[in-house]
Enzyme design. Structure first.
Site, mmCIF file in Angstrom:
data_model
loop_
_atom_site.group_PDB
_atom_site.id
_atom_site.type_symbol
_atom_site.label_atom_id
_atom_site.label_comp_id
_atom_site.label_asym_id
_atom_site.label_seq_id
_atom_site.Cartn_x
_atom_site.Cartn_y
_atom_site.Cartn_z
ATOM 1 N N SER A 59 -5.307 2.989 -7.584
ATOM 2 C CA SER A 59 -6.281 3.200 -6.511
ATOM 3 C C SER A 59 -6.320 4.661 -6.096
ATOM 4 O O SER A 59 -5.305 5.377 -6.175
ATOM 5 C CB SER A 59 -5.835 2.352 -5.319
ATOM 6 O OG SER A 59 -6.441 2.799 -4.142
ATOM 7 N N TYR A 75 1.337 -0.440 0.721
ATOM 8 C CA TYR A 75 0.463 -0.858 -0.383
ATOM 9 C C TYR A 75 0.241 0.317 -1.344
ATOM 10 O O TYR A 75 0.424 0.212 -2.556
ATOM 11 C CB TYR A 75 -0.874 -1.374 0.167
ATOM 12 C CG TYR A 75 -2.008 -1.243 -0.809
ATOM 13 C CD1 TYR A 75 -2.092 -2.089 -1.913
ATOM 14 C CD2 TYR A 75 -2.984 -0.242 -0.660
ATOM 15 C CE1 TYR A 75 -3.124 -1.944 -2.836
ATOM 16 C CE2 TYR A 75 -4.011 -0.100 -1.571
ATOM 17 C CZ TYR A 75 -4.079 -0.945 -2.656
ATOM 18 O OH TYR A 75 -5.081 -0.779 -3.564
ATOM 19 N N LYS A 107 1.463 1.233 -5.471
ATOM 20 C CA LYS A 107 0.616 1.735 -6.569
ATOM 21 C C LYS A 107 1.237 3.001 -7.166
ATOM 22 O O LYS A 107 1.319 3.157 -8.380
ATOM 23 C CB LYS A 107 -0.807 2.047 -6.072
ATOM 24 C CG LYS A 107 -1.601 0.826 -5.661
ATOM 25 C CD LYS A 107 -1.988 -0.032 -6.851
ATOM 26 C CE LYS A 107 -2.779 -1.254 -6.488
ATOM 27 N NZ LYS A 107 -2.833 -2.271 -7.520
HETATM 28 N N1 UFG Z 1 -15.113 1.270 8.241
HETATM 29 C C1 UFG Z 1 -15.765 1.081 9.454
HETATM 30 N N2 UFG Z 1 -15.779 -0.173 9.987
HETATM 31 C C2 UFG Z 1 -15.204 -1.255 9.374
HETATM 32 C C3 UFG Z 1 -14.540 -1.061 8.142
HETATM 33 C C4 UFG Z 1 -14.510 0.225 7.606
HETATM 34 O O1 UFG Z 1 -16.306 2.023 10.041
HETATM 35 O O2 UFG Z 1 -15.247 -2.354 9.935
HETATM 36 C C5 UFG Z 1 -15.113 2.612 7.617
HETATM 37 C C6 UFG Z 1 -13.744 3.209 7.422
HETATM 38 O O3 UFG Z 1 -13.325 3.905 8.573
HETATM 39 C C7 UFG Z 1 -13.995 4.129 6.208
HETATM 40 C C8 UFG Z 1 -15.050 3.387 5.402
HETATM 41 O O4 UFG Z 1 -15.663 2.477 6.323
HETATM 42 O O5 UFG Z 1 -14.538 5.345 6.630
HETATM 43 C C9 UFG Z 1 -14.489 2.582 4.235
HETATM 44 O O6 UFG Z 1 -13.464 1.708 4.702
HETATM 45 P P1 UFG Z 1 -12.884 0.519 3.804
HETATM 46 O O7 UFG Z 1 -11.882 -0.218 4.634
HETATM 47 O O8 UFG Z 1 -13.995 -0.272 3.209
HETATM 48 O O9 UFG Z 1 -12.187 1.286 2.584
HETATM 49 P P2 UFG Z 1 -11.014 2.394 2.603
HETATM 50 O O10 UFG Z 1 -11.599 3.620 1.978
HETATM 51 O O11 UFG Z 1 -10.375 2.506 3.904
HETATM 52 O O12 UFG Z 1 -9.939 1.731 1.622
HETATM 53 C C10 UFG Z 1 -10.302 1.260 0.342
HETATM 54 C C11 UFG Z 1 -9.407 0.075 -0.007
HETATM 55 C C12 UFG Z 1 -7.984 0.521 -0.214
HETATM 56 C C13 UFG Z 1 -7.945 1.630 -1.192
HETATM 57 C C14 UFG Z 1 -8.867 2.764 -0.817
HETATM 58 C C15 UFG Z 1 -8.923 3.759 -1.938
HETATM 59 O O13 UFG Z 1 -9.438 -0.880 1.024
HETATM 60 O O14 UFG Z 1 -7.251 -0.555 -0.710
HETATM 61 O O15 UFG Z 1 -10.189 2.275 -0.602
HETATM 62 O O16 UFG Z 1 -9.627 4.875 -1.598
HETATM 63 F F1 UFG Z 1 -6.691 2.098 -1.289
#
Ligand code: UFG
Length: 336
Positions: free
Chosen positions: A124, A148, A152
């Site tokens: 990831s 997590y 990885k």
């Molecule tokens: N976000 C919101 N509201 C929500 C959920 C997310 O504003 O309800 C925002 C987050 O702050 C972030 C973006 O949307 O800016 C993406 O968030 P995600 O939770 O969809 O994804 P992340 O980038 O945080 O994490 C994902 C996976 C991880 C992985 C990572 C790798 O969940 O497992 O990408 O870059 F490690």
């Protein structure tokens, strides 16, 4: 090639199984349904017209692994199975280390025993921590912020050590950016239990009225509109990257699988509303702990060495994600 896919009933795993079958590879699935449903097997058959051999169980179970390798002539393994919730990993680190590390070690040990040395690992972009610049290249410094992510990174290290000790292993590490979307018919998709942690599953639930409002985590980042920027990649493109990886084994390889484009939370909301003709009410709330401002890939290496490029647009991803949730709701209703 005859390929064992661990976690083959999960979101990325099931899409990859379909792409492998379309590319005429033979597939054996090992899954314990800890984060997937049994009907995925039937859905794979409906889509591909093929029924992969299936084993139910945990990857830690060495006796089961042995049985699989004794009875099937496995030539390569794609290892998806693992726990993946960032927040849960902070609460239950031992469970994450035990599950993700032990399963991988047992799998590699059995593979070695049976001289099957072709391995694709599902890593990831989380291993880049908070990147010093963008876009992110594969040789950037690595660090993590939660257990997590650390599993990885630790598995990547184990694989590097293994490759050094025995260069006859072919090991390809794929670092995924943010997979969303699903195959076009809306049969396979992502359906997390309870309140989703990730952005797209949350948006689709707000769009169809299951949840009232999206919380946007912060609008004061140093990004064009202040909200977090990510490299969203269509899961079918991601799945195709695994087929390419299998077909280009050569020692130890590491690739980013992303589109190279960064989109903000509000870009995603607006595109989703436009292509689906729906409203996604949102409110700005505090930043989420542990989030970074922006993250997107430089996918050049995968383009040059694997001949792989992501093809689907953000519009496609938004349309397909919504189709799946509509179709799934219809399917659930017809079962009642
Ligand atoms: N976000 C919101 N509201 C929500 C959920 C997310 O504003 O309800 C925002 C987050 O702050 C972030 C973006 O949307 O800016 C993406 O968030 P995600 O939770 O969809 O994804 P992340 O980038 O945080 O994490 C994902 C996976 C991880 C992985 C990572 C790798 O969940 O497992 O990408 O870059 F490690």
């Amino acid at each position: 090639m005859k390929v064992l896919v661990t976690g083959g009933c999960g979101y990325i795993g099931s899409h990859t199984v379909c792409e492998l079958l379309y590319a005429n590879h033979e597939v054996v699935i090992l899954d314990d349904f800890s984060n997937s449903k049994k009907d995925v097997l039937q859905k794979i058959e409906t889509l591909t017209g093929q029924k992969p051999r299936f084993y139910e169980g945990k990857v830690q179970d060495k006796a089961l692994l042995k049985e699989i390798f004794e009875s099937q002539k496995i030539e390569a393994v794609i290892h998806f199975a693992g726990y993946k919730a960032v927040g849960e990993s902070v609460e239950k680190p031992l469970m994450y280390y035990e599950n993700n590390l032990e399963s991988t070690l047992h799998l590699l040990e059995i593979m070695q025993e049976f001289s099957c040395k072709n391995f694709v690992f599902s890593s990831s972009a989380t291993v880049y921590g908070s990147p010093k610049s963008l876009p992110i290249k594969e040789d950037f410094p690595l660090s993590t912020t939660n257990p997590y992510g650390t599993t990885k990174l630790m598995i990547e290290q184990i694989l590097k050590d293994l490759s050094k000790s025995d260069p006859t292993w072919n090991i390809t590490i794929l670092r995924y950016f943010n997979p969303i979307g699903n195959e076009k018919t809306g049969l396979l998709g992502e359906n997390p239990q309870g309140i989703p942690n990730n952005l797209m599953p949350y948006i689709v639930r707000v769009a169809n009225g299951i949840l009232p409002c999206l919380s946007v985590f912060g609008d004061d980042y140093g990004t064009p509109d202040g909200t977090g920027v990510r490299d969203y990649i269509h899961v079918v493109d991601l799945a195709k990257g695994h087929v390419k990886a299998l077909e280009h084994f050569s020692g130890l390889r590491i690739y980013n699988l992303g589109t190279g484009h960064g989109y903000s939370v509000l870009d995603l909301v607006k595109t989703f509303e436009k292509v689906n003709g729906v409203k996604v009410p949102y409110k700005i709330v505090e930043r989420r702990k542990g989030d970074i401002a922006a993250c997107y890939a430089d996918p050049t290496k995968a383009q040059q060495e694997l001949g792989w490029t992501a093809e689907e647009t953000l519009e496609d991803m938004c349309r397909d994600s919504y189709q799946y949730i509509i179709q799934e709701a219809k399917r659930e209703k017809s079962l009642k």
